[in-house]
Design an enzyme around this catalytic site. Sequence first.
Site, PDB file in Angstrom:
ATOM      1  N   LYS A 174     -52.570  -4.279  58.271  1.00 33.78           N
ATOM      2  CA  LYS A 174     -52.535  -5.755  58.234  1.00 33.78           C
ATOM      3  C   LYS A 174     -51.376  -6.177  59.149  1.00 33.78           C
ATOM      4  CE  LYS A 174     -51.032  -9.634  56.869  1.00 33.78           C
ATOM      5  NZ  LYS A 174     -50.734 -10.546  57.968  1.00 33.78           N
ATOM      6  N   GLU A 249     -38.966  -1.389  55.060  1.00 31.60           N
ATOM      7  CA  GLU A 249     -37.905  -1.661  56.033  1.00 31.60           C
ATOM      8  C   GLU A 249     -37.781  -3.165  56.155  1.00 31.60           C
ATOM      9  OE1 GLU A 249     -35.666   0.076  57.262  1.00 31.60           O
ATOM     10  OE2 GLU A 249     -36.439   2.026  56.649  1.00 31.60           O
ATOM     11  N   CYS A 283     -34.722  -6.566  64.463  1.00 28.28           N
ATOM     12  CA  CYS A 283     -34.128  -6.322  63.144  1.00 28.28           C
ATOM     13  C   CYS A 283     -32.760  -5.661  63.288  1.00 28.28           C
ATOM     14  CB  CYS A 283     -35.038  -5.444  62.306  1.00 28.28           C
ATOM     15  SG  CYS A 283     -35.598  -4.002  63.198  1.00 28.28           S
ATOM     16  N   GLU A 384     -29.384 -13.403  56.926  1.00 25.66           N
ATOM     17  CA  GLU A 384     -30.106 -13.110  58.168  1.00 25.66           C
ATOM     18  C   GLU A 384     -30.681 -14.403  58.737  1.00 25.66           C
ATOM     19  OE1 GLU A 384     -33.930 -10.981  58.005  1.00 25.66           O
ATOM     20  OE2 GLU A 384     -33.150  -9.707  59.608  1.00 25.66           O
TER      21      GLU A 384
HETATM   22  P1  NAP Z   1     -42.508 -11.288  56.733  1.00 26.42           P
HETATM   23  O1  NAP Z   1     -42.717 -12.739  56.643  1.00 26.42           O
HETATM   24  O2  NAP Z   1     -42.003 -10.563  55.542  1.00 26.42           O
HETATM   25  O3  NAP Z   1     -43.912 -10.685  57.192  1.00 26.42           O
HETATM   26  C1  NAP Z   1     -44.097  -9.311  57.421  1.00 26.42           C
HETATM   27  C2  NAP Z   1     -45.545  -8.965  57.160  1.00 26.42           C
HETATM   28  O4  NAP Z   1     -45.804  -9.155  55.782  1.00 26.42           O
HETATM   29  C3  NAP Z   1     -46.541  -9.848  57.903  1.00 26.42           C
HETATM   30  O5  NAP Z   1     -47.667  -9.085  58.248  1.00 26.42           O
HETATM   31  C4  NAP Z   1     -46.901 -10.876  56.850  1.00 26.42           C
HETATM   32  O6  NAP Z   1     -48.151 -11.497  57.042  1.00 26.42           O
HETATM   33  C5  NAP Z   1     -46.932 -10.012  55.623  1.00 26.42           C
HETATM   34  N1  NAP Z   1     -46.810 -10.753  54.370  1.00 26.42           N
HETATM   35  C6  NAP Z   1     -46.397 -12.022  54.159  1.00 26.42           C
HETATM   36  N2  NAP Z   1     -46.448 -12.317  52.831  1.00 26.42           N
HETATM   37  C7  NAP Z   1     -46.900 -11.203  52.211  1.00 26.42           C
HETATM   38  C8  NAP Z   1     -47.156 -10.859  50.859  1.00 26.42           C
HETATM   39  N3  NAP Z   1     -46.983 -11.721  49.852  1.00 26.42           N
HETATM   40  N4  NAP Z   1     -47.607  -9.611  50.598  1.00 26.42           N
HETATM   41  C9  NAP Z   1     -47.791  -8.715  51.570  1.00 26.42           C
HETATM   42  N5  NAP Z   1     -47.579  -8.985  52.870  1.00 26.42           N
HETATM   43  C10 NAP Z   1     -47.128 -10.206  53.183  1.00 26.42           C
HETATM   44  O7  NAP Z   1     -41.541 -10.901  57.954  1.00 26.42           O
HETATM   45  P2  NAP Z   1     -41.631 -11.395  59.463  1.00 26.42           P
HETATM   46  O8  NAP Z   1     -41.177 -12.809  59.509  1.00 26.42           O
HETATM   47  O9  NAP Z   1     -42.966 -11.045  60.022  1.00 26.42           O
HETATM   48  O10 NAP Z   1     -40.574 -10.453  60.161  1.00 26.42           O
HETATM   49  C11 NAP Z   1     -39.215 -10.732  60.210  1.00 26.42           C
HETATM   50  C12 NAP Z   1     -38.481  -9.899  59.179  1.00 26.42           C
HETATM   51  O11 NAP Z   1     -38.786  -8.531  59.375  1.00 26.42           O
HETATM   52  C13 NAP Z   1     -36.975  -9.992  59.318  1.00 26.42           C
HETATM   53  O12 NAP Z   1     -36.404 -10.077  58.040  1.00 26.42           O
HETATM   54  C14 NAP Z   1     -36.595  -8.672  59.977  1.00 26.42           C
HETATM   55  O13 NAP Z   1     -35.285  -8.232  59.726  1.00 26.42           O
HETATM   56  C15 NAP Z   1     -37.595  -7.762  59.372  1.00 26.42           C
HETATM   57  N6  NAP Z   1     -37.766  -6.559  60.179  1.00 26.42           N
HETATM   58  C16 NAP Z   1     -37.213  -5.403  59.724  1.00 26.42           C
HETATM   59  C17 NAP Z   1     -37.328  -4.247  60.466  1.00 26.42           C
HETATM   60  C18 NAP Z   1     -36.756  -2.967  59.964  1.00 26.42           C
HETATM   61  O14 NAP Z   1     -37.105  -1.923  60.492  1.00 26.42           O
HETATM   62  N7  NAP Z   1     -35.896  -2.996  58.980  1.00 26.42           N
HETATM   63  C19 NAP Z   1     -38.028  -4.265  61.682  1.00 26.42           C
HETATM   64  C20 NAP Z   1     -38.571  -5.472  62.109  1.00 26.42           C
HETATM   65  C21 NAP Z   1     -38.446  -6.614  61.345  1.00 26.42           C
HETATM   66  P3  NAP Z   1     -48.223 -12.937  57.774  1.00 26.42           P
HETATM   67  O15 NAP Z   1     -47.709 -12.709  59.144  1.00 26.42           O
HETATM   68  O16 NAP Z   1     -49.666 -13.263  57.719  1.00 26.42           O
HETATM   69  O17 NAP Z   1     -47.367 -13.865  56.969  1.00 26.42           O
END
Ligand code: NAP
Length: 482
Positions: A174, A249, A283, A384
């Site tokens: 997904k 992560e 990230c 963040e």
């Molecule tokens: P996000 O909003 O948590 O979304 C990540 C993924 O989860 C997307 O595919 C999203 O789908 C999905 N998602 C949303 N709500 C969900 C739910 N209730 N259940 C399951 N999946 C769900 O994060 P983002 O805004 O895409 O990414 C930014 C974040 O990622 C930042 O906090 C960053 O630090 C973190 N990040 C961490 C790393 C690491 O390796 N630690 C690497 C990259 C990014 P939708 O897009 O359809 O909402």
Amino acid sequence: MDTPTFPNYIGGHWIDRGQHFENQNPARADEIIGLFAQGTAADIEEAAAAAAAALPAWANLNAPARGAILYKAADILDRRFEEVSADMTREEGKTLPEAKGEVRRTINIFRYFAGEGARLAGLLAPSERDRVHMFAIRKPVGVVGLITPWNFPSAIPAWKLAPALICGNTVVLKPASAAPLSAWRIVEALDEAALPAGVVNFVAGPGGALGQALVQAPPLKAISFTGSCGVGNWLHKEASARRLRIQLEMGGKNPTIVLADADFTAAVENTVNAAFFSTGQKCTATSRAIVEEAIYDRFVDALVERTRQLKVGDGMQPDTHIGPCVDQAQLDTVLHYIEVGRREAGAPRIGGQRLTSGDLARGYFVAPTIFAGVAPEMTIAREEIFGPVLAVIRARDFKDALRIANEIPLGLSASIQTTNVSRVFEFVYGMEAGLLTVNLPSAGVEYQLPFGGTKESSFGPKEQGPAALEFYSDYKTVYLKY
Ligand code: NAP
């Protein structure tokens, strides 16, 4: 020209049921790159069932043969390198050279794990009993759910898919709704590489509904998630209730410690690079510079001067250094934190506003922003932001800097700029983060070694390198009397 549509991929079939969502160019919000088939909970259930049906044959195919398919997919992506890179810049906003770097990494990740197909060793140990032979064979975990974010829309799907597949698992992926095309391109390459039907399934659509369906899908045995702490923590609860294997992560608030003995020019360059390139949306980006008092004022001035030279614009333009925020929601978040920063620390030394002159008005552009005089307890030093905003904090000395760096609950990456080798080792042993850099930007990792954070940034086994194989495989131990 008609807007292209991109179907989901379930059980080896491309499926479009007529409902779509838009994939928008964040540099030109009026440009729709594609319409993605909007998946539903029923699609996720179907995808998980297809993955379960494909599991026995894929798990029993020998690992070098699985590897051959990954090599082939990598070659297909390599042939489309320019097109796939441009797709990424158009959907995520990062500059074209950054996108090319990421696509190259995706290809390398596929080749690295394809090679693991010939090495996927189990364990062998001498028994304490005579004429007993004991060994452990490596087995796949089963059907694995992968949920990925938009900021590395190709590399993160790749570093989950490739180890999952080489270990013999089948997958439901997904992707993030803000940038699904880069992951779709990988699935397209796998399909063309003759991956058997059902081994990889791709369902795009809203995270809430699809994530819930995925974590509840009966065939699922494990889930690997990269994204925000809020979603990750929710998933953890749901997955644990079902005893799924889970890997999370999540967020970071990464420090760069700058000591007075550092190579000053290199330290400025590394800090600016880590804070602002990829629009601060890595990230592992630096969002806190913790600078020793003796050089603090001079260092802030130099950061501001270097940042002034950065050109913000459409990532497809060759002279652009910093692209847009990925979408309106991310832009709003960044502008919100800039307002919080103004209240807490006063006017930023540079930046602090949305950019709207000329063509920039079409996109989600923010000026790279530096707040000086930030205290460690301020919100902009603790939460963040995930955008081009840097908080510069004053520290008395190294010990004070390390204390400040460690006193938040997140621990993804951290960097130190120093020429003192003892400080380097104190940092390596004392810094509470999973990824450390010394005299390099805090962002910029490779794929050959473990990747992941500590504290509230991460949960479960590490990704990438040999460590990735541990999450995606299980052992079956055999004691044999002969
Ligand atoms: P996000 O909003 O948590 O979304 C990540 C993924 O989860 C997307 O595919 C999203 O789908 C999905 N998602 C949303 N709500 C969900 C739910 N209730 N259940 C399951 N999946 C769900 O994060 P983002 O805004 O895409 O990414 C930014 C974040 O990622 C930042 O906090 C960053 O630090 C973190 N990040 C961490 C790393 C690491 O390796 N630690 C690497 C990259 C990014 P939708 O897009 O359809 O909402």
